[in-house]
Design a protein around this motif. Sequence first.
Motif, PDB file in Angstrom:
ATOM      1  N   PRO A  51       0.836  -1.201   0.000  1.00 11.88           N
ATOM      2  CA  PRO A  51       0.000   0.000   0.000  1.00 11.88           C
ATOM      3  C   PRO A  51       0.874   1.256   0.000  1.00 11.88           C
ATOM      4  N   SER A  52       0.258   2.387  -0.215  1.00  6.29           N
ATOM      5  CA  SER A  52       0.991   3.647  -0.078  1.00  6.29           C
ATOM      6  C   SER A  52       1.510   3.763   1.351  1.00  6.29           C
ATOM      7  N   LEU A  53       2.786   4.056   1.471  1.00  6.06           N
ATOM      8  CA  LEU A  53       3.383   4.201   2.802  1.00  6.06           C
ATOM      9  C   LEU A  53       3.457   5.660   3.241  1.00  6.06           C
ATOM     10  N   LYS A  54       2.984   6.543   2.396  1.00  7.68           N
ATOM     11  CA  LYS A  54       3.118   7.975   2.668  1.00  7.68           C
ATOM     12  C   LYS A  54       2.577   8.381   4.043  1.00  7.68           C
ATOM     13  N   PRO A  55       1.364   7.930   4.442  1.00  4.06           N
ATOM     14  CA  PRO A  55       0.848   8.346   5.751  1.00  4.06           C
ATOM     15  C   PRO A  55       1.727   7.903   6.922  1.00  4.06           C
ATOM     16  N   GLU A  56       2.407   6.755   6.766  1.00  2.00           N
ATOM     17  CA  GLU A  56       3.268   6.261   7.841  1.00  2.00           C
ATOM     18  C   GLU A  56       4.678   6.835   7.768  1.00  2.00           C
ATOM     19  N   LEU A  57       5.112   7.185   6.568  1.00  6.21           N
ATOM     20  CA  LEU A  57       6.468   7.704   6.411  1.00  6.21           C
ATOM     21  C   LEU A  57       6.577   9.182   6.773  1.00  6.21           C
ATOM     22  N   GLU A  58       5.530   9.939   6.509  1.00  6.75           N
ATOM     23  CA  GLU A  58       5.609  11.379   6.779  1.00  6.75           C
ATOM     24  C   GLU A  58       5.941  11.697   8.235  1.00  6.75           C
ATOM     25  N   PRO A  59       5.344  10.990   9.233  1.00 13.89           N
ATOM     26  CA  PRO A  59       5.743  11.263  10.621  1.00 13.89           C
ATOM     27  C   PRO A  59       7.203  10.906  10.911  1.00 13.89           C
ATOM     28  N   LEU A  60       7.721   9.856  10.276  1.00 14.02           N
ATOM     29  CA  LEU A  60       9.129   9.501  10.454  1.00 14.02           C
ATOM     30  C   LEU A  60      10.039  10.625   9.975  1.00 14.02           C
ATOM     31  N   VAL A  61       9.695  11.175   8.802  1.00 13.99           N
ATOM     32  CA  VAL A  61      10.494  12.271   8.253  1.00 13.99           C
ATOM     33  C   VAL A  61      10.367  13.504   9.130  1.00 13.99           C
ATOM     34  N   GLU A  62       9.161  13.738   9.620  1.00 14.30           N
ATOM     35  CA  GLU A  62       8.938  14.909  10.495  1.00 14.30           C
ATOM     36  C   GLU A  62       9.759  14.792  11.771  1.00 14.30           C
ATOM     37  N   ASN A  63       9.790  13.607  12.371  1.00 10.62           N
ATOM     38  CA  ASN A  63      10.580  13.392  13.591  1.00 10.62           C
ATOM     39  C   ASN A  63      12.067  13.604  13.320  1.00 10.62           C
ATOM     40  N   PHE A  64      12.525  13.082  12.179  1.00 13.09           N
ATOM     41  CA  PHE A  64      13.925  13.276  11.811  1.00 13.09           C
ATOM     42  C   PHE A  64      14.233  14.756  11.638  1.00 13.09           C
ATOM     43  N   THR A  65      13.349  15.455  10.920  1.00 10.78           N
ATOM     44  CA  THR A  65      13.556  16.878  10.648  1.00 10.78           C
ATOM     45  C   THR A  65      13.608  17.676  11.949  1.00 10.78           C
ATOM     46  N   GLN A  66      12.689  17.395  12.873  1.00 15.12           N
ATOM     47  CA  GLN A  66      12.676  18.114  14.141  1.00 15.12           C
ATOM     48  C   GLN A  66      13.943  17.870  14.941  1.00 15.12           C
ATOM     49  N   SER A  67      14.427  16.630  14.919  1.00 15.13           N
ATOM     50  CA  SER A  67      15.619  16.309  15.704  1.00 15.13           C
ATOM     51  C   SER A  67      16.863  17.003  15.156  1.00 15.13           C
ATOM     52  N   VAL A  68      16.973  17.103  13.837  1.00 10.79           N
ATOM     53  CA  VAL A  68      18.176  17.735  13.284  1.00 10.79           C
ATOM     54  C   VAL A  68      18.048  19.255  13.231  1.00 10.79           C
ATOM     55  N   ASN A  69      16.821  19.763  13.185  1.00 12.06           N
ATOM     56  CA  ASN A  69      16.641  21.218  13.141  1.00 12.06           C
ATOM     57  C   ASN A  69      17.218  21.907  14.364  1.00 12.06           C
ATOM     58  N   GLU A  70      17.196  21.202  15.486  1.00 16.19           N
ATOM     59  CA  GLU A  70      17.745  21.772  16.714  1.00 16.19           C
ATOM     60  C   GLU A  70      19.253  21.999  16.616  1.00 16.19           C
ATOM     61  N   LEU A  71      19.899  21.277  15.712  1.00 19.32           N
ATOM     62  CA  LEU A  71      21.353  21.370  15.573  1.00 19.32           C
ATOM     63  C   LEU A  71      21.788  22.446  14.575  1.00 19.32           C
ATOM     64  N   LEU A  72      20.850  22.927  13.742  1.00 23.73           N
ATOM     65  CA  LEU A  72      21.228  23.690  12.566  1.00 23.73           C
ATOM     66  C   LEU A  72      20.698  25.113  12.577  1.00 23.73           C
ATOM     67  N   ALA A  73      21.403  25.973  11.882  1.00 21.98           N
ATOM     68  CA  ALA A  73      20.926  27.328  11.628  1.00 21.98           C
ATOM     69  C   ALA A  73      19.871  27.278  10.516  1.00 21.98           C
ATOM     70  N   PRO A  74      19.036  28.312  10.379  1.00 20.17           N
ATOM     71  CA  PRO A  74      17.958  28.275   9.377  1.00 20.17           C
ATOM     72  C   PRO A  74      18.418  27.934   7.956  1.00 20.17           C
ATOM     73  N   GLY A  75      19.512  28.506   7.496  1.00 20.12           N
ATOM     74  CA  GLY A  75      19.992  28.215   6.144  1.00 20.12           C
ATOM     75  C   GLY A  75      20.406  26.761   5.989  1.00 20.12           C
ATOM     76  N   GLN A  76      21.044  26.220   7.011  1.00 27.51           N
ATOM     77  CA  GLN A  76      21.447  24.816   6.988  1.00 27.51           C
ATOM     78  C   GLN A  76      20.215  23.901   6.973  1.00 27.51           C
ATOM     79  N   ARG A  77      19.208  24.275   7.754  1.00 28.37           N
ATOM     80  CA  ARG A  77      17.972  23.476   7.813  1.00 28.37           C
ATOM     81  C   ARG A  77      17.318  23.370   6.442  1.00 28.37           C
ATOM     82  N   ALA A  78      17.194  24.506   5.775  1.00 27.37           N
ATOM     83  CA  ALA A  78      16.526  24.529   4.466  1.00 27.37           C
ATOM     84  C   ALA A  78      17.285  23.667   3.463  1.00 27.37           C
ATOM     85  N   LEU A  79      18.611  23.775   3.467  1.00 32.62           N
ATOM     86  CA  LEU A  79      19.421  23.016   2.522  1.00 32.62           C
ATOM     87  C   LEU A  79      19.333  21.516   2.799  1.00 32.62           C
ATOM     88  N   LEU A  80      19.510  21.133   4.063  1.00 30.82           N
ATOM     89  CA  LEU A  80      19.445  19.709   4.405  1.00 30.82           C
ATOM     90  C   LEU A  80      18.052  19.152   4.121  1.00 30.82           C
TER      91      LEU A  80
END
Length: 194
Positions: free
Chosen positions: A76-105
């Motif tokens: 099946p489409s995994l999009k509904p289950e994958l989007e929270p995984l990506v969101e969690n990853f993004t939130q965890s790394v955003n704390e480490l990065l400046a805004p420009g770095q966040r956008a690029l990564l």
Amino acid sequence: QRFTRKGDSLGLHPDGAFALGLNAAQAKEIDEGTIGLFAAVKLLETQRLSPSSRHASTNFTGPKFPKGTKTSYWMPSLKPELEPLVENFTQSVNELLAPGQRALLSSWIQRLLEESTLGAFNDRGRIFTFTDEKWANGKLVSRFEVYDENGSHIWYCELWTPPLKFNPPPPAGFEFIFPFRHLFGDNGERRPFQ
């Protein structure tokens, strides 16, 4: 180069860390997070795979391929289950990065996920089909197709047993890695539910 293969996953390449201006601690945390994210995607794919009576396409049938045997799987489409995984990853790394770095990564990760997961983020499910054909010389070719449920082509390759020897040989360092080996084995030899 932004990312590199690390075992069965993908991690941050040193050039990518340099381009983002990361220190060693930031690079290590993002590398580990990226590896974990792709491992989670593959685990989810393994858990959601099921047998299918519907084939990816009608290719490799008829008089030209009288001996072809098809084995198919659906996911099946995994999009509904994958989007929270990506969101969690993004939130965890955003704390480490400046805004420009966040956008690029973030743009790098989004592109990498779309290119390397071959349809996992589609809104539609995927159908995987092997068409196996034994040749008179004892070789087996498995024509492997991936389509979405609406019939749009996603990926194709041929898997040979024994593997083909190329003449001339491929460039030094070239290695074909079957991107669905976590589901079907290195050369398509592992067929679940059989």
